[in-house]
Scaffold this active site. Sequence first.
Site, short mmCIF file in Angstrom:
data_model
loop_
_atom_site.label_atom_id
_atom_site.label_comp_id
_atom_site.label_asym_id
_atom_site.label_seq_id
_atom_site.Cartn_x
_atom_site.Cartn_y
_atom_site.Cartn_z
N LYS A 22 0.84 -1.21 0.00
CA LYS A 22 0.00 0.00 0.00
C LYS A 22 0.87 1.26 0.00
CE LYS A 22 -1.69 1.46 4.14
NZ LYS A 22 -1.37 2.86 4.52
N ASN A 23 1.86 1.27 0.89
CA ASN A 23 2.64 2.50 1.06
C ASN A 23 3.65 2.74 -0.06
OD1 ASN A 23 1.17 3.07 3.29
ND2 ASN A 23 2.73 2.44 4.78
N ARG A 100 -3.98 10.81 4.74
CA ARG A 100 -2.88 11.76 4.77
C ARG A 100 -1.96 11.66 3.56
NH1 ARG A 100 -1.31 14.19 9.16
NH2 ARG A 100 0.75 14.17 8.24
N CYS A 124 -3.91 13.01 13.29
CA CYS A 124 -4.65 11.76 13.13
C CYS A 124 -4.46 10.93 14.39
CB CYS A 124 -4.20 11.01 11.89
SG CYS A 124 -2.62 10.22 12.09
N ARG A 129 1.49 14.59 13.42
CA ARG A 129 1.95 14.38 12.05
C ARG A 129 1.95 15.64 11.19
NH1 ARG A 129 -0.48 8.91 9.72
NH2 ARG A 129 1.36 9.01 8.42
N PRO A 130 2.83 16.59 11.48
CA PRO A 130 2.92 17.80 10.65
C PRO A 130 3.48 17.49 9.25
CG PRO A 130 4.66 17.78 12.29
CD PRO A 130 3.81 16.59 12.57
N VAL A 131 3.36 18.46 8.33
CA VAL A 131 3.94 18.28 6.99
C VAL A 131 4.95 19.40 6.72
CG1 VAL A 131 2.10 16.90 5.93
CG2 VAL A 131 1.91 19.39 5.96
N ASP A 132 5.53 19.94 7.79
CA ASP A 132 6.47 21.06 7.64
C ASP A 132 7.69 20.70 6.79
OD1 ASP A 132 6.92 19.36 9.92
OD2 ASP A 132 8.56 20.68 10.52
N LEU A 133 8.13 19.44 6.86
CA LEU A 133 9.32 19.07 6.08
C LEU A 133 9.02 19.07 4.58
CD1 LEU A 133 10.64 16.14 8.33
CD2 LEU A 133 11.32 18.54 8.36
N ASP A 314 5.08 0.47 11.89
CA ASP A 314 3.83 -0.12 11.39
C ASP A 314 3.65 -1.58 11.82
OD1 ASP A 314 3.25 2.28 10.23
OD2 ASP A 314 3.75 1.68 8.18
N ILE A 336 8.82 6.73 16.58
CA ILE A 336 8.42 7.48 15.37
C ILE A 336 7.20 8.36 15.62
CG2 ILE A 336 7.84 7.29 12.90
CD1 ILE A 336 10.57 6.07 13.48
N ARG A 406 -8.60 -0.56 4.94
CA ARG A 406 -7.71 0.45 4.34
C ARG A 406 -6.37 -0.17 3.94
NH1 ARG A 406 -7.12 5.93 7.56
NH2 ARG A 406 -5.81 6.22 5.74
C1 EPZ Z 1 4.67 6.79 6.23
O1 EPZ Z 1 3.96 7.90 6.77
C2 EPZ Z 1 3.68 5.65 6.15
N1 EPZ Z 1 2.57 6.03 5.29
C3 EPZ Z 1 3.19 5.29 7.54
O2 EPZ Z 1 2.35 4.15 7.45
C4 EPZ Z 1 4.39 4.94 8.41
O3 EPZ Z 1 3.97 4.69 9.72
C5 EPZ Z 1 5.41 6.08 8.40
O4 EPZ Z 1 5.78 6.41 7.03
C6 EPZ Z 1 6.69 5.77 9.16
O5 EPZ Z 1 7.29 4.62 8.62
C7 EPZ Z 1 2.71 5.97 3.97
O6 EPZ Z 1 3.74 5.59 3.43
C8 EPZ Z 1 1.52 6.32 3.14
P1 EPZ Z 1 6.92 10.12 8.10
P2 EPZ Z 1 4.58 9.35 6.69
O7 EPZ Z 1 6.84 11.39 7.35
O8 EPZ Z 1 5.33 9.51 5.44
C9 EPZ Z 1 7.29 13.42 11.56
C10 EPZ Z 1 0.45 2.80 7.93
O9 EPZ Z 1 -0.03 2.28 8.97
N2 EPZ Z 1 7.18 14.43 10.48
O10 EPZ Z 1 8.08 9.22 7.85
O11 EPZ Z 1 3.49 10.31 7.00
C11 EPZ Z 1 6.00 12.63 11.75
O12 EPZ Z 1 5.08 13.33 12.55
C12 EPZ Z 1 1.02 4.21 7.97
O13 EPZ Z 1 0.44 2.24 6.83
C13 EPZ Z 1 7.32 15.77 10.78
O14 EPZ Z 1 7.55 16.17 11.92
O15 EPZ Z 1 5.58 9.31 7.93
C14 EPZ Z 1 6.53 11.37 12.38
O16 EPZ Z 1 6.72 11.56 13.75
C15 EPZ Z 1 0.70 4.99 9.16
N3 EPZ Z 1 7.19 16.69 9.76
C16 EPZ Z 1 7.88 11.17 11.70
O17 EPZ Z 1 8.23 12.45 11.16
C17 EPZ Z 1 6.94 16.29 8.47
O18 EPZ Z 1 6.84 17.17 7.59
C18 EPZ Z 1 7.91 10.16 10.55
O19 EPZ Z 1 6.84 10.44 9.65
C19 EPZ Z 1 6.82 14.93 8.18
C20 EPZ Z 1 6.95 14.01 9.21
#
Ligand code: EPZ
Length: 428
Positions: A22-23, A100, A124, A129-133, A314, A336, A406
């Site tokens: 999926k991911n 997301r 969520c 889970r911010p998207v600032d990066l 996960d 994480i 999902r």
């Molecule tokens: C991906 O989410 C996966 N989703 C998640 O799977 C998975 O848990 C996660 O990576 C970690 O492995 C998809 O691939 C669709 P991140 P993603 O950005 O990309 C912080 C599932 O169950 N962060 O690596 O959203 C964030 O809050 C799901 O299938 C920021 O602070 O995860 C987290 O603490 C759930 N700012 C950490 O980084 C940002 O701009 C890692 O998040 C982005 C992230």
Amino acid sequence: MDQIRIRGGKPLTGSIAIGGAKNAALPLMTAALLTDETLTLRNVPVLADITTLEHLLVQHGATITMVGAQSANERGHALALNAKRVVSTTAPYDLVRKMRASVLVLGPLLARCGEARVSLPGGCAIGTRPVDLHVKGMEKLGAKIELRQGYIEAQAPHGLRGAEIVFPMVSVGATENLLMAASLAEGETVLINAAREPEIVDLAVCLNKMGAQISGAGNERIVITGVKKLHGAEHSVVPDRIETGTYLMAAAITGGDVELLGARYDLVAAVAKSLEGAGVEAIETATGLRVRRSNGRLTGIDVMTEPFPGFPTDLQAQMMALMSTAEGASMITETIFENRFMHVPELCRMGANINVHGASAMVRGVAHLNGAPVMATDLRASVSLVLAGLAAEGETIVNRIYHLDRGYERLEEKLAACGADIERLSDE
Ligand code: EPZ
């Protein structure tokens, strides 16, 4: 709402086919927005999240059709995605809030159309889970970004320019978004402290088939030389390592013996090594991975989630279900996400002995779990309750199973085919 009923105590035996990830499929589908030619994706899992993203892409102007037969080791379906004309560069709140991963249209739309307006996804169940990066990375590539009325409004009318981007923390989604955006930027982009997940490698391989010039994916330093245009391609989605890990643990928790067809050891090496320490054997076969409990009760082991190649967040909930029935104690630490222990109270209702201290959970194994009505608020938490139910004495009813739909294709069918007493109860 549908429920799943499980009568526990049956060891799983037989084989389970592992689908496409999926991911990996989600970012690959958004990559279709980078070109006016057709991107054909094979081995796409049939899941609610995939359908949600299809709706979003169609709203942007893409056409999506199911295409012909796949090879014997491919599952799910094959999709042909064509975004010849992008009719809207807005990803509306109603679609983004459902999932997301929708934020992954930001990079492709901005790079291809010079603008994008993408709803902020909001928090969520597993954390803020911010998207600032994602946003800061796009700014580094020269985009002008404003956050207005809950939307990321991004402009790059003269195109994006390559840059060096150092991520302060590892982010899968931000790495993916920037890989896609930088593929069509002018000049060279270097991503430092990039995520190394197999889904990143799969995306880079597909983008390179589309004409991108990406090297180093799978390492923490990725170099992308921008190109003017990308073209169509065909790509088969990598097997799902989280589905693989989930069924490894399902076999282990029931004391079963199962072959996971199409699974790849290299994608779950950290998990297999942890399981080995707990008394579970996971060995490579010609067609996948075979898992069985070596002998007797499992032993408690400590686990800490980390970015790939570490133990995946996960699979943390599923591991906790497994450790609930092990002999001795297990310390499970989540690094994480800040709020990914919602399964704990539900597992405790089934008789587990778990205490949470900050980011760690101390699990003291019990001789047996008891069936109970349970529910969870996210996908992996829900499946951990299914695993607990498979091992528990008596009947477990899992509510809110739309979470499972999902991310797990035909979960109950796959488990039932291996001897589990499990069925979906529909309310029509
Ligand atoms: C991906 O989410 C996966 N989703 C998640 O799977 C998975 O848990 C996660 O990576 C970690 O492995 C998809 O691939 C669709 P991140 P993603 O950005 O990309 C912080 C599932 O169950 N962060 O690596 O959203 C964030 O809050 C799901 O299938 C920021 O602070 O995860 C987290 O603490 C759930 N700012 C950490 O980084 C940002 O701009 C890692 O998040 C982005 C992230």
